[in-house]
Design an enzyme around this catalytic site. Structure first.
Site, PDB file in Angstrom:
ATOM      1  N   LYS A 110       0.815  -1.221   0.000  1.00 54.46           N
ATOM      2  CA  LYS A 110       0.000   0.000   0.000  1.00 54.46           C
ATOM      3  C   LYS A 110       0.849   1.272   0.000  1.00 54.46           C
ATOM      4  O   LYS A 110       0.372   2.325  -0.382  1.00 54.46           O
ATOM      5  CB  LYS A 110      -0.963  -0.041   1.173  1.00 54.46           C
ATOM      6  CG  LYS A 110      -2.014  -1.121   0.977  1.00 54.46           C
ATOM      7  CD  LYS A 110      -3.080  -1.111   2.026  1.00 54.46           C
ATOM      8  CE  LYS A 110      -4.165  -2.111   1.707  1.00 54.46           C
ATOM      9  NZ  LYS A 110      -3.737  -3.511   1.931  1.00 54.46           N
TER      10      LYS A 110
HETATM   11  C1  LIG Z   1      -4.360  -4.557   1.377  1.00 54.70           C
HETATM   12  C2  LIG Z   1      -3.566  -5.803   1.275  1.00 54.70           C
HETATM   13  C3  LIG Z   1      -3.941  -6.834   0.369  1.00 54.70           C
HETATM   14  C4  LIG Z   1      -5.183  -6.765  -0.481  1.00 54.70           C
HETATM   15  O1  LIG Z   1      -5.176  -5.720  -1.413  1.00 54.70           O
HETATM   16  P1  LIG Z   1      -6.427  -5.429  -2.380  1.00 54.70           P
HETATM   17  O2  LIG Z   1      -6.521  -3.952  -2.455  1.00 54.70           O
HETATM   18  O3  LIG Z   1      -7.593  -6.028  -1.711  1.00 54.70           O
HETATM   19  O4  LIG Z   1      -6.140  -6.022  -3.687  1.00 54.70           O
HETATM   20  C5  LIG Z   1      -3.112  -7.939   0.276  1.00 54.70           C
HETATM   21  N1  LIG Z   1      -2.014  -8.068   1.044  1.00 54.70           N
HETATM   22  C6  LIG Z   1      -1.633  -7.120   1.934  1.00 54.70           C
HETATM   23  C7  LIG Z   1      -0.423  -7.337   2.753  1.00 54.70           C
HETATM   24  C8  LIG Z   1      -2.390  -5.951   2.065  1.00 54.70           C
HETATM   25  O5  LIG Z   1      -2.007  -5.004   2.956  1.00 54.70           O
END
Ligand SMILES: *Cc1c(COP(=O)(O)O)cnc(C)c1O
Length: 451
Positions: A110
């Site tokens: 993120k």
């Molecule tokens: C947010 C997150 C995901 C999922 O991301 P999406 O936006 O649902 O595709 C997967 N792995 C981690 C470690 C995350 O923080």
């Protein structure tokens, strides 16, 4: 370039306004009015560094930001990544690669979008001579990444609600040990849903929202999707030319944000073979891509908590393209889904997608197997991507978090406790958090006195 709402009842906006608005006023999500064709640019992109590529990609969309400013924003957004490649592609086998997306400040993918988003917010505040208060609810990774995107930025404050005692100790430290005066970590007495519902009411109060210039941080912001397209492009360019056309990107996902970004890049003329949608035991997307039926389920908390979702909030963007970019049809689908809890699709891009799902009972065994076969440690989210790989084609598994964020699960699986210097450093810093009831009035009072 202008950006349209999937529901077609919002005036098209320029990039900066669409980013600042987040959710479109008609309830839809913003998308580019037209996807550019990048196929003629790929040779030119070949040797670019991550920030260069990011600038070249974003300038096609962010046409309302002067190029010099955009370049400065992009450069600033990737300085806090600890690996010189930013998104290193590691080869684990003849046909198997991992794309490590966890070298940013909070050690999860993120950061790619939220470091950029923080700098875009900062510019918007400067240009408009306004301040903003960013608000979000988190079950862990999003809150930490959002906080580190806005840390110490002038004219901004960030308020993140999280369920007290229900995020991992390290995630809590990432949110509460920043020492920054513009960061407020609010530990809510209740569950994630309680926090999110209280937040919805805070945003529902239009007068309060306007008075305090509230902006939501969540997974549907246009800038997040566009920022995530870039690492697919970067990885694709690093594959041997012979492997590129047939490659399958394997994407651990819950909200469909990450995999949607890759798919949109393919629609922009980058010849990617396909995508595997890898869910945990919350498998609405797995069921969708194997049966065509999109049906809401209950949330079952899992070892891969950042994928614990009930409905995939970014899926509406995919629906828009799947129904021939017809906003009336999108409204109809979303209405049916809202009233009946399900929708059956007759027509979607079936050829491009495969899907897998992974229960909690399977995750430790996968972490063990990957460690045994490759001497490589994956976090529980990434493990879902390793569930079943197609040996006949090149796979790139997106690694969404550092294993060091989930030491207990890893230790139980392979007996080793992964560590990371940035997490170790947090352990000696004081925690600053504000306990609060999951009550909109209490949250509003806190914001009013700290904004
Ligand atoms: C947010 C997150 C995901 C999922 O991301 P999406 O936006 O649902 O595709 C997967 N792995 C981690 C470690 C995350 O923080």
């Amino acid at each position: 370039m202008k950006f349209l709402s999937t529901r077609g009842q919002t005036q098209p906006l320029g990039f900066s306004d669409a980013v600042a608005t987040g959710l479109a006023p008609d309830g839809g999500l913003f998308l580019p009015e037209k996807l550019p064709d990048l196929s003629g640019d790929l040779a030119r992109f070949e040797k670019m560094s991550y920030p260069e590529l990011c600038f070249e990609f974003l300038r096609v969309f962010a046409t309302d930001i002067p190029p010099d400013e955009l370049r400065a924003i992009v450069n600033a957004s990737y300085t806090r990544f600890s690996d010189p490649a930013i998104a290193p592609l590691r080869r684990l086998g003849p046909k198997l690669h991992v794309l490590e997306l966890f070298h940013g400040p909070t050690l999860a993918f993120k950061d790619f979008a939220l470091q950029l988003l923080g700098n875009l917010y900062e510019r918007q505040c400067r240009v408009r001579a306004e301040s903003i208060n960013v608000l979000g609810a988190t079950s862990g990774d999003t809150g930490a990444a959002a906080i580190h995107g806005l840390l110490g930025k002038p004219r901004t404050a960030i308020f993140i609600l999280y369920p007290d005692g229900r995020v991992s100790p390290l995630q809590e430290r990432q949110m509460t040990c920043t020492g920054a005066a513009n960061v407020f970590a609010l530990a809510v007495d209740g569950t994630f849903d309680d926090a999110q519902n209280a937040l919805k009411d805070v945003f529902g109060d239009q007068a309060f929202r306007t008075k305090h210039r509230l902006s939501a941080v969540n997974s549907i912001n246009l800038a997040r999707i566009l920022a995530q397209c870039i690492y697919y492009l970067y990885a694709w360019l690093r594959l041997p030319a012979a492997e590129r056309g047939n490659v399958e990107f394997v994407v651990p996902t819950g909200n469909f944000g990450n995999v949607l970004a890759g798919w949109m890049l393919q629609k922009m003329g980058v010849p990617i073979g396909g995508f595997k949608v890898a869910t945990n035991q919350n498998d609405i997307l797995y069921r969708m891509f194997t049966t065509g039926e999109y049906r809401v389920g209950a949330v079952h908390p899992s070892l891969a908590p950042s994928m614990d979702i009930q409905v995939a909030s970014n899926f509406e963007r995919f629906i828009y393209y799947s129904v021939g970019r017809d906003p009336a049809k999108v409204r109809e689908v979303m209405q049916t889904f809202k009233t009946t809890g399900a929708y059956r699709f007759s027509n979607f891009d079936r050829d491009t997608f495969t899907a897998s799902h992974c229960t909690d009972a399977e995750i430790p065994g996968i972490i063990q197997r990957v460690y045994r076969e490759h001497r490589y440690v994956v976090d529980p989210h990434t493990a879902c991507g390793f569930k079943e790989l197609d040996p006949s084609r090149t796979s790139v598994v997106l690694s969404t978090a550092s294993p060091a964020k989930f030491p207990d699960t890893i230790k139980a699986a392979i007996g080793l406790e992964p560590t990371h210097p940035s997490l170790e450093a947090l352990k000696s810093l004081p925690i600053v958090k504000h306990r609060i009831k999951a009550d909109p009035a209490a949250i509003q009072a806190f914001i009013a006195s700290h904004a």
